[in-house]
Scaffold this motif. Sequence first.
Motif, PDB file in Angstrom:
ATOM      1  N   GLU A  55       1.070  -1.101  -0.108  1.00 59.51           N
ATOM      2  CA  GLU A  55       0.092   0.127  -0.057  1.00 59.51           C
ATOM      3  C   GLU A  55       0.986   1.234   0.001  1.00 59.51           C
ATOM      4  OE1 GLU A  55      -2.560   0.009   3.515  1.00 59.51           O
ATOM      5  OE2 GLU A  55      -3.554  -1.962   2.999  1.00 59.51           O
ATOM      6  N   VAL A  56       0.435   2.220  -0.687  1.00 54.51           N
ATOM      7  CA  VAL A  56       1.078   3.552  -0.715  1.00 54.51           C
ATOM      8  C   VAL A  56       0.231   4.548  -0.108  1.00 54.51           C
ATOM      9  CG1 VAL A  56       2.244   5.215  -2.081  1.00 54.51           C
ATOM     10  CG2 VAL A  56       2.232   2.886  -2.894  1.00 54.51           C
ATOM     11  N   VAL A  61       4.717   3.769   3.467  1.00 53.24           N
ATOM     12  CA  VAL A  61       4.677   2.784   2.488  1.00 53.24           C
ATOM     13  C   VAL A  61       4.593   1.591   3.291  1.00 53.24           C
ATOM     14  CG1 VAL A  61       5.221   1.490   0.259  1.00 53.24           C
ATOM     15  CG2 VAL A  61       5.787   4.067   0.775  1.00 53.24           C
ATOM     16  N   LEU A  62       3.526   0.703   3.065  1.00 45.70           N
ATOM     17  CA  LEU A  62       3.348  -0.772   3.702  1.00 45.70           C
ATOM     18  C   LEU A  62       3.887  -1.652   2.615  1.00 45.70           C
ATOM     19  CD1 LEU A  62       2.213  -2.464   5.918  1.00 45.70           C
ATOM     20  CD2 LEU A  62       0.080  -2.953   4.618  1.00 45.70           C
ATOM     21  N   TYR A  73       6.951   1.720   6.286  1.00 46.14           N
ATOM     22  CA  TYR A  73       8.285   2.193   6.105  1.00 46.14           C
ATOM     23  C   TYR A  73       7.849   3.859   5.848  1.00 46.14           C
ATOM     24  CZ  TYR A  73      11.709  -1.110   6.812  1.00 46.14           C
ATOM     25  OH  TYR A  73      12.677  -2.082   7.310  1.00 46.14           O
ATOM     26  N   ALA A  74       8.753   4.602   5.978  1.00 44.44           N
ATOM     27  CA  ALA A  74       8.692   6.155   5.482  1.00 44.44           C
ATOM     28  C   ALA A  74       9.137   6.219   3.830  1.00 44.44           C
ATOM     29  CB  ALA A  74       9.538   7.113   6.405  1.00 44.44           C
ATOM     30  N   LYS A  75       8.344   6.866   3.405  1.00 48.75           N
ATOM     31  CA  LYS A  75       8.740   6.955   1.857  1.00 48.75           C
ATOM     32  C   LYS A  75      10.306   7.605   1.643  1.00 48.75           C
ATOM     33  CE  LYS A  75       4.441   7.845  -0.761  1.00 48.75           C
ATOM     34  NZ  LYS A  75       3.860   8.731  -1.798  1.00 48.75           N
ATOM     35  N   ASN A  76      10.635   8.312   2.580  1.00 48.37           N
ATOM     36  CA  ASN A  76      11.893   8.568   2.274  1.00 48.37           C
ATOM     37  C   ASN A  76      12.981   7.552   2.615  1.00 48.37           C
ATOM     38  OD1 ASN A  76      11.260  11.177   1.893  1.00 48.37           O
ATOM     39  ND2 ASN A  76      11.463  11.977   3.872  1.00 48.37           N
ATOM     40  N   ALA A  77      12.450   6.478   3.199  1.00 44.13           N
ATOM     41  CA  ALA A  77      13.309   5.346   3.436  1.00 44.13           C
ATOM     42  C   ALA A  77      13.473   4.321   2.148  1.00 44.13           C
ATOM     43  CB  ALA A  77      12.787   4.441   4.594  1.00 44.13           C
ATOM     44  N   ILE A  78      12.757   4.680   1.201  1.00 44.00           N
ATOM     45  CA  ILE A  78      12.810   3.869  -0.084  1.00 44.00           C
ATOM     46  C   ILE A  78      14.152   4.303  -0.780  1.00 44.00           C
ATOM     47  CG2 ILE A  78      11.607   3.088  -2.122  1.00 44.00           C
ATOM     48  CD1 ILE A  78      10.495   2.322   0.698  1.00 44.00           C
TER      49      ILE A  78
END
Length: 159
Positions: A55-56, A61-62, A73-78
Amino acid sequence: MNIVTLLPFIVLIGAMFLMTRSAKKKQQAAAQMRNEMQPGTGIRTIGGMYATVKEVHDDAVLLEVAPGVHAVYAKNAIGAVLADDEYNRIVHGTEDNLNEETPVVPDDASSLTESAEPVEPADASDDSRIDLGKKDAAAEAEDADDAKPKKTDGESDAK
């Protein structure tokens, strides 16, 4: 003031402008990549973990890190959004484009030692046992232990 005096300052300001501009472009490209994520996409986090997007959300983000195991997770961790074939190659070890011309390296050295005809050792007919003399010393020690009376609980040699 002289133009020669201002020239180092102008060069310094121009260099700072160019460096911040390239950094800003990289940040925008990373943000765009994170915004284009869709469920089912394979990703790598900045910590090096591979997962599948489930999921976004706006800032989170899941991720499915293993079958049935989910983490937020945080999107910045991608760190990177991976193509499907690259994700499968890394995570599942699948190779779709194996060439027949590329030699396959075996996991062990058996192919280096194998020959067309089996080679027999030179002393294959001599099946006699080699006596190293250790058996006799062990047997003598065993006999010496049998000669002494065994101690039972509570008895000791201490005085």
